[in-house]
Design an enzyme around this catalytic site. Structure first.
Site, PDB file in Angstrom:
ATOM      1  N   HIS A 142      -3.518  19.399  27.299  1.00  0.00           N
ATOM      2  CA  HIS A 142      -4.410  18.505  26.557  1.00  0.00           C
ATOM      3  C   HIS A 142      -5.857  18.852  26.914  1.00  0.00           C
ATOM      4  CE1 HIS A 142      -0.732  16.276  26.019  1.00  0.00           C
ATOM      5  NE2 HIS A 142      -1.323  15.226  25.475  1.00  0.00           N
ATOM      6  N   ASP A 168       1.713  12.478  18.377  1.00  0.00           N
ATOM      7  CA  ASP A 168       1.251  12.104  19.705  1.00  0.00           C
ATOM      8  C   ASP A 168       2.097  10.965  20.293  1.00  0.00           C
ATOM      9  OD1 ASP A 168      -0.306  12.307  21.964  1.00  0.00           O
ATOM     10  OD2 ASP A 168      -2.141  11.528  21.062  1.00  0.00           O
ATOM     11  N   ASP A 169       1.736   9.726  19.969  1.00  0.00           N
ATOM     12  CA  ASP A 169       2.466   8.522  20.417  1.00  0.00           C
ATOM     13  C   ASP A 169       2.610   7.609  19.196  1.00  0.00           C
ATOM     14  OD1 ASP A 169       2.246   8.965  23.511  1.00  0.00           O
ATOM     15  OD2 ASP A 169       0.195   9.166  22.779  1.00  0.00           O
ATOM     16  N   GLU A 186     -10.233  16.556  23.452  1.00  0.00           N
ATOM     17  CA  GLU A 186     -10.081  15.292  22.731  1.00  0.00           C
ATOM     18  C   GLU A 186     -11.233  14.377  23.120  1.00  0.00           C
ATOM     19  OE1 GLU A 186      -6.686  11.802  22.065  1.00  0.00           O
ATOM     20  OE2 GLU A 186      -6.666  12.986  23.902  1.00  0.00           O
ATOM     21  N   HIS A 210       3.835  18.088  19.492  1.00  0.00           N
ATOM     22  CA  HIS A 210       3.040  17.275  20.425  1.00  0.00           C
ATOM     23  C   HIS A 210       3.517  15.828  20.329  1.00  0.00           C
ATOM     24  CE1 HIS A 210      -0.873  16.717  22.712  1.00  0.00           C
ATOM     25  NE2 HIS A 210      -0.530  15.466  22.433  1.00  0.00           N
ATOM     26  N   HIS A 251       4.851  12.629  22.985  1.00  0.00           N
ATOM     27  CA  HIS A 251       5.144  12.072  24.305  1.00  0.00           C
ATOM     28  C   HIS A 251       6.388  11.198  24.185  1.00  0.00           C
ATOM     29  CE1 HIS A 251       1.277  13.292  26.130  1.00  0.00           C
ATOM     30  NE2 HIS A 251       0.839  13.163  24.882  1.00  0.00           N
TER      31      HIS A 251
END
Length: 337
Positions: free
Chosen positions: A203, A284-285, A206, A23, A25
């Site tokens: 997604h 994630d980021d 969350e 996961h 980005h």
């Protein structure tokens, strides 16, 4: 277990373990220095998106999305994205990642135009293959539609994904603002991707609660859920996730930084794992959330007492849940030992 005491030598060994990330980005993994440098090259002003220490600056999830898209605005060509892939994979490899899957959006890579998307994809794949040859990290791509861009743009993203599906472009999913619309609004796009042989993720769970996770599973028929952590609020749903072998792409540091949970000890990843859910760990980021895969491993070891055996299990689960072909999976599992 909370606040587990582990000596620094063992923590260093855990940080160095081989890892698999599902996961990530691509634009969200761009080092701030890379984006600043690209902006300077292009004489583009990026006011208000960096803090005084050079990191990305935002106040909440909505503002995070705005800063994310502002940073992405300087990526304007296939060459820019090829350079980005190289920068991101170098960082991942430095953190022990052997295999990664990254989310790619045709909306950012050519504005949803299929011809332009093919050019971007070719450039990114070439950069990924060079990184695999030079530093030993394998990358595969997952096209994502952007939820807050709406269902019609999602169809264009799905068409781009379907037309370029293969051994490198292996999946389709949805990212963006979970508070906009519902999963079923995007069923057409997911059906198109499925028919093209792509594996599916989304997604969910969350920002909205467990019902969102259930709808993503039922309406989009996904194999994996991005985040999915709020499923813990409905134990019947957790049992369903286990029974159906749904894999959760959990990003603990992201969830804590964005305020989904106040601190890591309150995060449900251990409770989900104890109930038999197939959990994986990702960033994630990472520069947005001041983390890395090595940081995630160390934090989980400190807070939950996870040892090398648990992390080896997490890595194997991730490899088995990867959307790659079986030959790539077998080679990855062999590297994991």
């Amino acid at each position: 277990m909370r606040g587990f005491v582990m000596d620094e030598e063992r923590l260093a060994a855990i940080r160095a373990l081989p890892k698999v990330e599902l996961h990530l980005h691509l634009e969200g993994a761009a080092p701030p220095a890379f984006i600043r440098g690209l902006a300077q090259e292009k004489s583009v002003r990026l006011d208000g998106i960096f803090a005084g220490n050079g990191s990305y600056a935002y106040t909440d999830f909505g503002h995070f999305l705005e800063v994310y898209e502002a940073a992405t605005s300087v990526l304007k060509s296939p060459e820019d994205y090829a350079r980005l892939v190289t920068a991101v994979l170098e960082e991942s490899a430095a953190n022990g990642v052997l295999y990664s899957e990254t989310f790619l959006s045709p909306d950012f890579c050519g504005g949803g135009d299929l011809g332009a998307w093919r050019d971007y994809l070719h450039a990114m794949r070439e950069a990924a293959e060079a990184a695999e040859r030079d530093i030993g990290i394998t990358l595969r791509g997952i096209v994502t539609c952007i939820r807050h861009f709406g269902p019609e743009k999602a169809k264009r993203a799905a068409l781009c994904a379907a037309e370029t599906a293969g051994d490198w472009l292996v999946g389709f999913g949805m990212a963006g603002d979970e508070n906009r619309g519902s999963p079923r609004d995007f069923a057409y796009s997911f059906d198109m991707a499925r028919e093209a042989g792509l594996k599916l993720t989304c997604h969910a769970g969350e920002w909205r609660g467990p019902r969102e996770v259930a709808e993503a599973i039922d309406d989009l028929r996904v194999a994996r859920i991005g985040h999915g952590v709020r499923s813990i609020e409905d134990l019947a749903l957790v049992d369903k996730i286990v029974e159906n072998g749904i894999v959760l792409e959990v990003c603990p540091g992201s969830n804590v930084t964005l305020g989904v949970y106040p601190k890591l000890s309150a995060h449900p990843i251990e409770k989900l794992r104890e109930r038999g859910v197939k959990v994986t760990v990702s960033t994630d980021d990472p520069p947005f959330f001041h983390t890395s895969m090595a940081d995630e491993y160390e934090a989980l070891a400190r807070v939950f007492g996870w040892d090398e055996e648990v992390f080896a299990e997490i890595a194997r689960t991730s490899a088995e849940a990867a959307f790659c072909d079986e030959e790539t999976r077998a080679a990855l599992l062999k590297r994991l030992g």
